[in-house]
Design a protein around this motif. Structure first.
Motif, mmCIF file in Angstrom:
data_model
loop_
_atom_site.group_PDB
_atom_site.id
_atom_site.type_symbol
_atom_site.label_atom_id
_atom_site.label_comp_id
_atom_site.label_asym_id
_atom_site.label_seq_id
_atom_site.Cartn_x
_atom_site.Cartn_y
_atom_site.Cartn_z
ATOM 1 N N HIS A 51 -9.716 -12.305 14.094
ATOM 2 C CA HIS A 51 -8.892 -11.370 13.325
ATOM 3 C C HIS A 51 -8.813 -9.984 13.954
ATOM 4 C CE1 HIS A 51 -8.793 -14.515 10.349
ATOM 5 N NE2 HIS A 51 -10.107 -14.529 10.318
ATOM 6 N N HIS A 52 -8.762 -9.975 15.287
ATOM 7 C CA HIS A 52 -8.537 -8.718 15.988
ATOM 8 C C HIS A 52 -7.035 -8.483 16.089
ATOM 9 C CE1 HIS A 52 -12.672 -8.699 18.250
ATOM 10 N NE2 HIS A 52 -12.791 -9.000 16.974
ATOM 11 N N PRO A 53 -6.596 -7.220 16.155
ATOM 12 C CA PRO A 53 -5.165 -6.932 16.229
ATOM 13 C C PRO A 53 -4.613 -7.141 17.627
ATOM 14 C CG PRO A 53 -6.402 -4.901 16.246
ATOM 15 C CD PRO A 53 -7.412 -5.999 16.093
ATOM 16 N N ALA A 54 -4.623 -8.352 18.124
ATOM 17 C CA ALA A 54 -4.114 -8.646 19.470
ATOM 18 C C ALA A 54 -2.796 -9.407 19.362
ATOM 19 C CB ALA A 54 -5.137 -9.477 20.234
ATOM 20 N N GLN A 55 -1.828 -9.035 20.159
ATOM 21 C CA GLN A 55 -0.528 -9.701 20.148
ATOM 22 C C GLN A 55 -0.395 -10.612 21.366
ATOM 23 O OE1 GLN A 55 1.593 -9.867 17.781
ATOM 24 N NE2 GLN A 55 0.706 -8.317 16.419
ATOM 25 N N ALA A 56 -0.458 -11.908 21.143
ATOM 26 C CA ALA A 56 -0.313 -12.859 22.239
ATOM 27 C C ALA A 56 1.163 -13.051 22.557
ATOM 28 C CB ALA A 56 -0.946 -14.195 21.871
ATOM 29 N N VAL A 57 1.523 -12.802 23.786
ATOM 30 C CA VAL A 57 2.919 -12.963 24.204
ATOM 31 C C VAL A 57 3.035 -14.186 25.108
ATOM 32 C CG1 VAL A 57 4.817 -11.948 25.495
ATOM 33 C CG2 VAL A 57 3.414 -10.515 24.004
#
Length: 214
Positions: A135-141
């Motif tokens: 639940h870390h604020p990471a955006q996987a692209v």
DNA sequence: ATCCCGAGGG
DNA sequence: CCCTCTGGAT
């Protein structure tokens, strides 16, 4: 490059995504952090459906790095032979399992640096595990997010990190957590790579794609 | 920039 | 047939 959509336009887009799918989940089957990590690593250049078909039997028997090592590279290869790039993936998952046992007490580490140091785990896979499990604020692209971000103007960028930043900077905070899955679902079922289904697209009136191509 | 790789769709 | 699928390592 496509222009960046305005804040209120992006807000409206995600409000519509949310109305259709309030709690979007990933479609990769897994039973714990380890199987999530493995499933994501296996999903490179492969469909979720194909990965799930192979991991169904695998994860029923193997759900820890210790069991993965017991299975061995040859055994794992048999399970995942139907997935693309299976040789490299089998080798990576066995090496990765050994490192988890040797250096992390058999647990999946929660830091980006530790995750990306594992064989077969790059920025995208690390971001998926960080956001989905920790639940870390990471955006996987990935390929979908990159395509949809650029086509629509939600998050244009020449490379993955630019698109990541565009999402962080331009997607309203309340939508950040599920932005990844909404963009994936939109890319998978409507804004498909080959022939986008603009005729049934719920955000057609806000999208820059046709404006750009026509 | 290129390689690794099979399944499914058009 | 050709293209694409939640990439990563060299």
């Amino acid at each position: 490059m496509v222009r960046q959509l305005a804040y209120h336009e992006i807000h409206e887009i995600f409000a519509r995504f949310q109305a259709v799918e309030p709690e979007p989940k990933g479609e990769l089957d897994h039973v714990n952090a380890f199987t999530l990590l493995v499933a994501v690593a296996l999903s490179a250049q492969a469909t979720d459906a194909g990965v799930n078909k192979a991991t169904r039997a695998l994860f029923a028997a193997v759900d820890t790095p210790q069991k993965m090592l017991a299975l061995g590279e040859e055994g794992l290869t048999e399970h995942i032979r139907t997935i693309g790039l299976y040789r490299q993936k089998a080798r990576n998952v066995i090496r990765l399992s050994q490192i988890l046992v040797d250096s992390y007490g058999g647990e999946v580490p929660s830091s980006r640096a530790a995750l990306q140091s594992l064989p077969g785990v790059g920025r995208k896979t690390a971001n998926v595990v960080l956001s989905m499990w920790f639940h870390h604020p990471a955006q996987a692209v990935d390929t979908h997010v990159f395509r949809v971000g650029n086509r629509t103007g939600i998050a244009p960028g020449r490379d993955v990190e630019q698109v990541e930043r565009a999402i962080e900077d331009h997607v309203p905070a309340p939508f950040q957590k599920h932005a990844h899955h909404w963009l994936i679902l939109h890319g998978r079922y409507i804004c498909v790579a080959r022939k986008p289904k603009c005729g049934i697209c719920p955000i057609r009136d806000l999208c820059l794609y046709e404006e750009k191509t026509l």
